[in-house]
Design an enzyme around this catalytic site. Sequence first.
Site, PDB file in Angstrom:
ATOM      1  N   THR A 185      56.481  38.533  34.851  1.00  0.00           N
ATOM      2  CA  THR A 185      55.551  39.265  35.712  1.00  0.00           C
ATOM      3  C   THR A 185      56.320  40.430  36.331  1.00  0.00           C
ATOM      4  O   THR A 185      57.547  40.386  36.417  1.00  0.00           O
ATOM      5  CB  THR A 185      55.034  38.386  36.863  1.00  0.00           C
ATOM      6  OG1 THR A 185      56.162  38.033  37.667  1.00  0.00           O
ATOM      7  CG2 THR A 185      54.379  37.124  36.359  1.00  0.00           C
ATOM      8  N   GLU A 330      50.097  35.002  34.128  1.00  0.00           N
ATOM      9  CA  GLU A 330      50.101  33.543  34.233  1.00  0.00           C
ATOM     10  C   GLU A 330      48.908  32.900  33.524  1.00  0.00           C
ATOM     11  O   GLU A 330      48.840  31.687  33.378  1.00  0.00           O
ATOM     12  CB  GLU A 330      50.083  33.116  35.713  1.00  0.00           C
ATOM     13  CG  GLU A 330      51.407  33.341  36.452  1.00  0.00           C
ATOM     14  CD  GLU A 330      51.531  34.728  37.072  1.00  0.00           C
ATOM     15  OE1 GLU A 330      50.806  35.651  36.632  1.00  0.00           O
ATOM     16  OE2 GLU A 330      52.354  34.889  38.001  1.00  0.00           O
ATOM     17  N   LYS A 439      42.697  43.855  56.747  1.00  0.00           N
ATOM     18  CA  LYS A 439      42.197  42.936  57.767  1.00  0.00           C
ATOM     19  C   LYS A 439      41.984  43.713  59.057  1.00  0.00           C
ATOM     20  O   LYS A 439      42.911  43.974  59.808  1.00  0.00           O
ATOM     21  CB  LYS A 439      43.163  41.775  57.963  1.00  0.00           C
ATOM     22  CG  LYS A 439      43.235  40.932  56.686  1.00  0.00           C
ATOM     23  CD  LYS A 439      44.072  39.701  56.835  1.00  0.00           C
ATOM     24  CE  LYS A 439      43.997  38.914  55.537  1.00  0.00           C
ATOM     25  NZ  LYS A 439      45.281  38.516  55.005  1.00  0.00           N
ATOM     26  N   TRP A 444      37.228  41.423  56.826  1.00  0.00           N
ATOM     27  CA  TRP A 444      38.037  41.797  55.669  1.00  0.00           C
ATOM     28  C   TRP A 444      37.350  42.954  54.963  1.00  0.00           C
ATOM     29  O   TRP A 444      36.172  42.888  54.646  1.00  0.00           O
ATOM     30  CB  TRP A 444      38.156  40.620  54.702  1.00  0.00           C
ATOM     31  CG  TRP A 444      39.127  39.575  55.166  1.00  0.00           C
ATOM     32  CD1 TRP A 444      39.602  39.409  56.428  1.00  0.00           C
ATOM     33  CD2 TRP A 444      39.728  38.565  54.364  1.00  0.00           C
ATOM     34  NE1 TRP A 444      40.468  38.352  56.473  1.00  0.00           N
ATOM     35  CE2 TRP A 444      40.560  37.811  55.216  1.00  0.00           C
ATOM     36  CE3 TRP A 444      39.651  38.218  53.014  1.00  0.00           C
ATOM     37  CZ2 TRP A 444      41.315  36.736  54.759  1.00  0.00           C
ATOM     38  CZ3 TRP A 444      40.386  37.150  52.560  1.00  0.00           C
ATOM     39  CH2 TRP A 444      41.219  36.408  53.431  1.00  0.00           C
TER      40      TRP A 444
HETATM   41  P1  ADP Z   1      51.689  42.097  36.991  1.00  0.00           P
HETATM   42  O1  ADP Z   1      51.161  43.490  37.240  1.00  0.00           O
HETATM   43  O2  ADP Z   1      52.399  41.505  38.155  1.00  0.00           O
HETATM   44  O3  ADP Z   1      52.347  41.877  35.680  1.00  0.00           O
HETATM   45  P2  ADP Z   1      49.403  41.214  35.776  1.00  0.00           P
HETATM   46  O4  ADP Z   1      49.571  42.342  34.821  1.00  0.00           O
HETATM   47  O5  ADP Z   1      49.410  39.848  35.285  1.00  0.00           O
HETATM   48  O6  ADP Z   1      50.442  41.250  36.887  1.00  0.00           O
HETATM   49  O7  ADP Z   1      48.135  41.546  36.655  1.00  0.00           O
HETATM   50  C1  ADP Z   1      47.364  40.585  37.281  1.00  0.00           C
HETATM   51  C2  ADP Z   1      46.577  41.114  38.440  1.00  0.00           C
HETATM   52  O8  ADP Z   1      45.859  42.301  38.118  1.00  0.00           O
HETATM   53  C3  ADP Z   1      45.508  40.174  38.885  1.00  0.00           C
HETATM   54  O9  ADP Z   1      46.030  39.161  39.714  1.00  0.00           O
HETATM   55  C4  ADP Z   1      44.546  41.088  39.619  1.00  0.00           C
HETATM   56  O10 ADP Z   1      44.948  41.324  40.953  1.00  0.00           O
HETATM   57  C5  ADP Z   1      44.653  42.362  38.858  1.00  0.00           C
HETATM   58  N1  ADP Z   1      43.510  42.505  37.947  1.00  0.00           N
HETATM   59  C6  ADP Z   1      43.471  42.238  36.638  1.00  0.00           C
HETATM   60  N2  ADP Z   1      42.261  42.533  36.127  1.00  0.00           N
HETATM   61  C7  ADP Z   1      41.497  43.000  37.140  1.00  0.00           C
HETATM   62  C8  ADP Z   1      40.157  43.472  37.253  1.00  0.00           C
HETATM   63  N3  ADP Z   1      39.336  43.575  36.211  1.00  0.00           N
HETATM   64  N4  ADP Z   1      39.727  43.842  38.478  1.00  0.00           N
HETATM   65  C9  ADP Z   1      40.518  43.777  39.556  1.00  0.00           C
HETATM   66  N5  ADP Z   1      41.798  43.355  39.498  1.00  0.00           N
HETATM   67  C10 ADP Z   1      42.290  42.970  38.311  1.00  0.00           C
END
Ligand code: ADP
Length: 542
Positions: A185, A330, A439, A444
């Site tokens: 991640t 994840e 917040k 929210w």
């Molecule tokens: P990282 O950027 O840490 O690698 P990921 O690529 O796994 O994480 O991204 C996951 C996160 O992206 C989710 O937890 C969520 O917050 C955001 N996300 C993914 N798809 C969407 C969506 N369609 N709308 C809003 N948020 C999204």
Amino acid sequence: MLGLMMHWPLMISSLIRHADRNHGETEIVSRTVEGPIHRYTYRDAHARSRQLVNALRRQGVAPGERVGTLAWNGHRHFELYYAVSGMGAIVHTINPRLFLEQLTYIIEHAGDRLVFFDLSFVPLVEKLAPLCPGVTTWIAMTDRANMPQSPLPHLICYEDLLAAEGDDFEWPEFDENTAAGLCYTSGTTGHPKGVLFSHRSTVLHAMAVCLPDAKGYSAQSVVLPIVPMFHVNAWGIPYAAPLVGAKLVLPGAGLDGKNLYELFESEGVETSAGVPTVWLGLIQYMKENNLRFSTLKSTTIGGSACPPAMMKTLRDDFGVRVQHGWGMTEMSPVGTICSPKAKHRDLSMDERLALSLKQGRPLFGVEMKNVGADGVDLPRDGIAAGDVMVRGPWVLRDYFRGDGGNPLSADGWFPTGDVGTIDSDGYLQITDRSKDVIKSGGEWISSIELENIAVSHPAVFEAAVIGVFHPKWGERPLLLVVRKEGATVTRDEMLKFYEGKIAKWSVPDDVVFVEELPHTATGKLSKKTLREKFKEHRLPTA
Ligand code: ADP
């Protein structure tokens, strides 16, 4: 009593074997880093993946070993996906957009001994090599003619490796729970955390992704994943396409509007997948050049919320149906995809758009709920917003080497870190990442909602909303705007634009115009960077 059906483990190698036998002539087309378009078939890819296994074995790669890749979407990366996992080793896809320290950390943490890289990453690899003593061999994914002049130690040419081998190799069968892929991640706080996919989780995820209400891929599809193979397996597309025999078009490093558009057109691409930022670039290029798609019908957009303005433009100006998708590393990564139900057939265009803005329904295999601050399940009424929790066969249960704390709740759910509502039809709507929610007093405020409104203004190219300190309310929203080239809009006009669209108390307190907004390694707005940069910002209301 046990059933009497065969025990046939779900193996990633069975996907490419299936594609060879039943879709042997279907093409995989790649824009290479070297320049030319490369094309071959699933049959060729299968043969070369087996050659690659023989080469990996000659390099001493053992089952369970992690093999690193620093590469774009291309045919050689595809071969690595199948060869490495098929022999029982683990493909560790590395995101080249991470910081040097993060890259060094994850290569060492993964224990990569061999790292395969595309030519674009030669300068990066030269920086990494002295910092990653565990890597004994660097393999340039190219042929002899294009080998870089580089002082890199133990540098090998990919095509030389393959040329020395035959394709005589039978894919072994082993426990389907064996690790197959590793992806870290981006780690907005602390070290990146390793997510270790298995053969079983990967195959089940690929099957679910192909279902009609998910991406609906078939042997008639032509798919171009813009989402990178270096981060969460390009949303599983390199596994889903061979599963159904879809033609696969891989864009390499050409992710700008011009290169993407040309490939969409020349290969007859019908469906795609990407984060909102790349679509911004593509739409801008097409508008500037007055272009239309001749074959593209649909795309999945996810990774961050797809703004309604983008959905509308793609639908009304370009004839492309957007399917919103949501998930995370994840979750392998797909959790939900937004498709309508029969009962939605008669919705008006506007109602359809409102539905499409939701992140969608869970694929079979993902169970989802949302809980309040007290941990109690919230009603599925599309109104109550809470922490979204998931579980299922392609959701992680622990991070690699246990480094990432205990990720699960006491009752075995994975808290996603996202806040959202779920309605009685199962549709999820994400209101925010829990750390991005603003917040304000007891209320929210959803930063996504405020951003969506901002980008629907004709003068706005991109927008971000963050919470900044307010003496009375704790936090209030600050809007950051990148204007379109040549466009003018003032602070007051921007604020006025919110009137009547949302409750008065959620309208931002201030607007700052910026040249550009920072993005993370996975193409999302980097709110952490923005919060840091604007932490001293004094709101006029303060
Ligand atoms: P990282 O950027 O840490 O690698 P990921 O690529 O796994 O994480 O991204 C996951 C996160 O992206 C989710 O937890 C969520 O917050 C955001 N996300 C993914 N798809 C969407 C969506 N369609 N709308 C809003 N948020 C999204």
